[in-house]
Write a protein that holds these residues in place. Structure first.
Motif, PDB file in Angstrom:
ATOM      1  N   GLY A 106       8.902  36.155  -8.944  1.00 34.58           N
ATOM      2  CA  GLY A 106       7.523  36.132  -8.467  1.00 34.58           C
ATOM      3  C   GLY A 106       7.118  34.745  -7.997  1.00 34.58           C
ATOM      4  O   GLY A 106       7.806  33.754  -8.254  1.00 34.58           O
ATOM      5  N   TYR A 107       5.993  34.692  -7.314  1.00 31.64           N
ATOM      6  CA  TYR A 107       5.527  33.422  -6.760  1.00 31.64           C
ATOM      7  C   TYR A 107       4.011  33.431  -6.640  1.00 31.64           C
ATOM      8  O   TYR A 107       3.369  34.468  -6.742  1.00 31.64           O
ATOM      9  N   THR A 108       3.475  32.248  -6.423  1.00 30.84           N
ATOM     10  CA  THR A 108       2.072  32.112  -6.056  1.00 30.84           C
ATOM     11  C   THR A 108       2.045  31.333  -4.757  1.00 30.84           C
ATOM     12  O   THR A 108       2.904  30.476  -4.514  1.00 30.84           O
ATOM     13  N   ALA A 109       1.092  31.647  -3.911  1.00 28.59           N
ATOM     14  CA  ALA A 109       0.983  30.954  -2.631  1.00 28.59           C
ATOM     15  C   ALA A 109       0.186  29.667  -2.828  1.00 28.59           C
ATOM     16  O   ALA A 109      -0.839  29.656  -3.520  1.00 28.59           O
ATOM     17  N   ALA A 110       0.671  28.589  -2.250  1.00 26.36           N
ATOM     18  CA  ALA A 110      -0.015  27.303  -2.336  1.00 26.36           C
ATOM     19  C   ALA A 110      -1.321  27.377  -1.554  1.00 26.36           C
ATOM     20  O   ALA A 110      -1.388  28.022  -0.505  1.00 26.36           O
ATOM     21  N   LYS A 111      -2.334  26.734  -2.088  1.00 24.23           N
ATOM     22  CA  LYS A 111      -3.598  26.673  -1.352  1.00 24.23           C
ATOM     23  C   LYS A 111      -3.409  25.733  -0.173  1.00 24.23           C
ATOM     24  O   LYS A 111      -2.860  24.638  -0.330  1.00 24.23           O
ATOM     25  N   GLU A 112      -3.862  26.175   0.978  1.00 24.01           N
ATOM     26  CA  GLU A 112      -3.759  25.336   2.162  1.00 24.01           C
ATOM     27  C   GLU A 112      -4.761  24.194   2.057  1.00 24.01           C
ATOM     28  O   GLU A 112      -5.908  24.406   1.660  1.00 24.01           O
ATOM     29  N   LYS A 113      -4.310  22.999   2.416  1.00 28.84           N
ATOM     30  CA  LYS A 113      -5.214  21.843   2.380  1.00 28.84           C
ATOM     31  C   LYS A 113      -6.296  22.005   3.437  1.00 28.84           C
ATOM     32  O   LYS A 113      -6.036  22.488   4.533  1.00 28.84           O
ATOM     33  N   LYS A 114      -7.486  21.594   3.078  1.00 34.73           N
ATOM     34  CA  LYS A 114      -8.627  21.636   4.001  1.00 34.73           C
ATOM     35  C   LYS A 114      -9.127  20.213   4.213  1.00 34.73           C
ATOM     36  O   LYS A 114      -9.034  19.371   3.321  1.00 34.73           O
ATOM     37  N   TYR A 115      -9.673  19.976   5.393  1.00 29.65           N
ATOM     38  CA  TYR A 115     -10.131  18.640   5.765  1.00 29.65           C
ATOM     39  C   TYR A 115     -11.545  18.690   6.317  1.00 29.65           C
ATOM     40  O   TYR A 115     -11.936  19.635   6.987  1.00 29.65           O
ATOM     41  N   ASP A 151     -14.939  22.788   6.769  1.00 27.76           N
ATOM     42  CA  ASP A 151     -13.678  22.455   6.103  1.00 27.76           C
ATOM     43  C   ASP A 151     -12.566  23.170   6.870  1.00 27.76           C
ATOM     44  O   ASP A 151     -12.530  24.397   6.909  1.00 27.76           O
ATOM     45  N   PHE A 152     -11.684  22.383   7.477  1.00 25.86           N
ATOM     46  CA  PHE A 152     -10.676  22.931   8.382  1.00 25.86           C
ATOM     47  C   PHE A 152      -9.265  22.716   7.868  1.00 25.86           C
ATOM     48  O   PHE A 152      -8.984  21.701   7.240  1.00 25.86           O
ATOM     49  N   THR A 153      -8.365  23.637   8.186  1.00 31.34           N
ATOM     50  CA  THR A 153      -6.937  23.438   7.931  1.00 31.34           C
ATOM     51  C   THR A 153      -6.387  22.575   9.064  1.00 31.34           C
ATOM     52  O   THR A 153      -7.024  22.434  10.115  1.00 31.34           O
ATOM     53  N   ASN A 154      -5.199  22.027   8.860  1.00 29.81           N
ATOM     54  CA  ASN A 154      -4.538  21.258   9.921  1.00 29.81           C
ATOM     55  C   ASN A 154      -4.349  22.127  11.159  1.00 29.81           C
ATOM     56  O   ASN A 154      -4.538  21.673  12.284  1.00 29.81           O
ATOM     57  N   GLU A 155      -3.976  23.374  10.940  1.00 28.82           N
ATOM     58  CA  GLU A 155      -3.747  24.290  12.060  1.00 28.82           C
ATOM     59  C   GLU A 155      -5.025  24.469  12.884  1.00 28.82           C
ATOM     60  O   GLU A 155      -4.988  24.447  14.118  1.00 28.82           O
ATOM     61  N   GLU A 156      -6.162  24.609  12.205  1.00 31.40           N
ATOM     62  CA  GLU A 156      -7.438  24.761  12.929  1.00 31.40           C
ATOM     63  C   GLU A 156      -7.773  23.496  13.707  1.00 31.40           C
ATOM     64  O   GLU A 156      -8.220  23.552  14.850  1.00 31.40           O
ATOM     65  N   LEU A 157      -7.558  22.338  13.069  1.00 26.54           N
ATOM     66  CA  LEU A 157      -7.890  21.073  13.737  1.00 26.54           C
ATOM     67  C   LEU A 157      -6.970  20.809  14.920  1.00 26.54           C
ATOM     68  O   LEU A 157      -7.374  20.173  15.888  1.00 26.54           O
ATOM     69  N   ASN A 158      -5.739  21.301  14.849  1.00 28.12           N
ATOM     70  CA  ASN A 158      -4.824  21.129  15.987  1.00 28.12           C
ATOM     71  C   ASN A 158      -5.241  21.975  17.190  1.00 28.12           C
ATOM     72  O   ASN A 158      -4.793  21.725  18.303  1.00 28.12           O
ATOM     73  N   LYS A 159      -6.111  22.945  16.977  1.00 24.65           N
ATOM     74  CA  LYS A 159      -6.635  23.766  18.071  1.00 24.65           C
ATOM     75  C   LYS A 159      -8.015  23.291  18.529  1.00 24.65           C
ATOM     76  O   LYS A 159      -8.593  23.863  19.450  1.00 24.65           O
ATOM     77  N   ALA A 160      -8.517  22.256  17.878  1.00 26.41           N
ATOM     78  CA  ALA A 160      -9.824  21.701  18.245  1.00 26.41           C
ATOM     79  C   ALA A 160      -9.696  20.942  19.566  1.00 26.41           C
ATOM     80  O   ALA A 160      -8.588  20.637  20.015  1.00 26.41           O
ATOM     81  N   ASP A 168     -10.567  10.792  12.197  1.00 26.83           N
ATOM     82  CA  ASP A 168     -10.044  10.718  10.836  1.00 26.83           C
ATOM     83  C   ASP A 168     -10.453  11.953  10.041  1.00 26.83           C
ATOM     84  O   ASP A 168     -11.569  12.453  10.186  1.00 26.83           O
ATOM     85  N   ARG A 169      -9.538  12.402   9.185  1.00 28.64           N
ATOM     86  CA  ARG A 169      -9.761  13.577   8.352  1.00 28.64           C
ATOM     87  C   ARG A 169      -9.758  13.159   6.892  1.00 28.64           C
ATOM     88  O   ARG A 169      -8.936  12.355   6.479  1.00 28.64           O
ATOM     89  N   GLU A 170     -10.654  13.742   6.123  1.00 25.43           N
ATOM     90  CA  GLU A 170     -10.658  13.514   4.681  1.00 25.43           C
ATOM     91  C   GLU A 170     -10.344  14.830   3.996  1.00 25.43           C
ATOM     92  O   GLU A 170     -10.962  15.858   4.290  1.00 25.43           O
ATOM     93  N   GLU A 171      -9.361  14.801   3.072  1.00 27.85           N
ATOM     94  CA  GLU A 171      -8.986  16.024   2.378  1.00 27.85           C
ATOM     95  C   GLU A 171     -10.124  16.465   1.456  1.00 27.85           C
ATOM     96  O   GLU A 171     -10.732  15.655   0.755  1.00 27.85           O
ATOM     97  N   VAL A 172     -10.392  17.745   1.470  1.00 29.42           N
ATOM     98  CA  VAL A 172     -11.441  18.330   0.633  1.00 29.42           C
ATOM     99  C   VAL A 172     -10.767  19.049  -0.536  1.00 29.42           C
ATOM    100  O   VAL A 172      -9.831  19.820  -0.342  1.00 29.42           O
TER     101      VAL A 172
END
Length: 178
Positions: A106-115, A151-160, A168-172
């Protein structure tokens, strides 16, 4: 996982051998006496009935990225899961064994970092800081507000827009900004 094992005596009806404070044996569905000495447990089973069962610790679940979790889930649908996993991972960096472990235990999914992206120098008329915000496909500046997408993921910010990607991004974290 510990190599030490615990043993108990159990009946076919699911009751465990337990001992009262005065040393008398009793059968109990909820609680039993656990022993590290297998011979002692065998002796109890012989003298009082029942059979010896081994108690083991549940393996710890591994933490996987969203992509890795997807591979494990698709492997569950495969006729040959191990082949599916090994064909999509790098055995040399340990990822293959990590995903095999996740498949079995079994596994748990890592929480995606938000910025959070502060728009430096941009403030409201009352002096509140402005942050990158998105609503209905539009990017704009807004003070920090609950319910606003800030609060955005890296993937969202790469589409900005390109100008926003360079800020600059600050991790939330769950309890605020890091």
């Amino acid at each position: 996982m510990s190599e030490e094992k615990l043993y108990a005596v159990k009946t076919d009806e699911g009751e465990f051998l337990s001992f009262s404070d005065d040393g008398d044996s009793v059968w109990n569905k909820a609680v039993g006496h656990f022993e590290m000495d297998k011979q002692k447990a065998r002796s109890w089973a012989y003298n009082r009935g029942g059979h010896v069962v081994t108690l083991i610790e549940e393996p710890k679940k591994v933490v996987l990225s969203k992509k890795q979790a997807g591979i494990v889930e698709k492997a569950r649908l495969s006729d040959i899961p191990a082949t599916y996993i090994s064909g999509r991972t790098d055995a040399y960096n340990g990822e293959e064994s990590l995903l095999m472990n996740a498949y079995v235990n079994g596994y748990t999914a890592a929480k995606e970092k938000k910025y959070l992206v502060e728009l430096c120098g941009l403030v409201t008329t009352d002096g509140a800081k402005q942050y990158l915000t998105k609503k209905n496909g539009k990017w704009f500046a807004c003070r920090r507000m609950p319910g606003m997408h800030q609060d955005f993921t890296n993937e969202e910010l790469n589409k900005a827009p390109e100008w926003a990607q360079q800020l600059d991004r600050e991790e939330v974290t769950d309890d605020g900004i890091r």
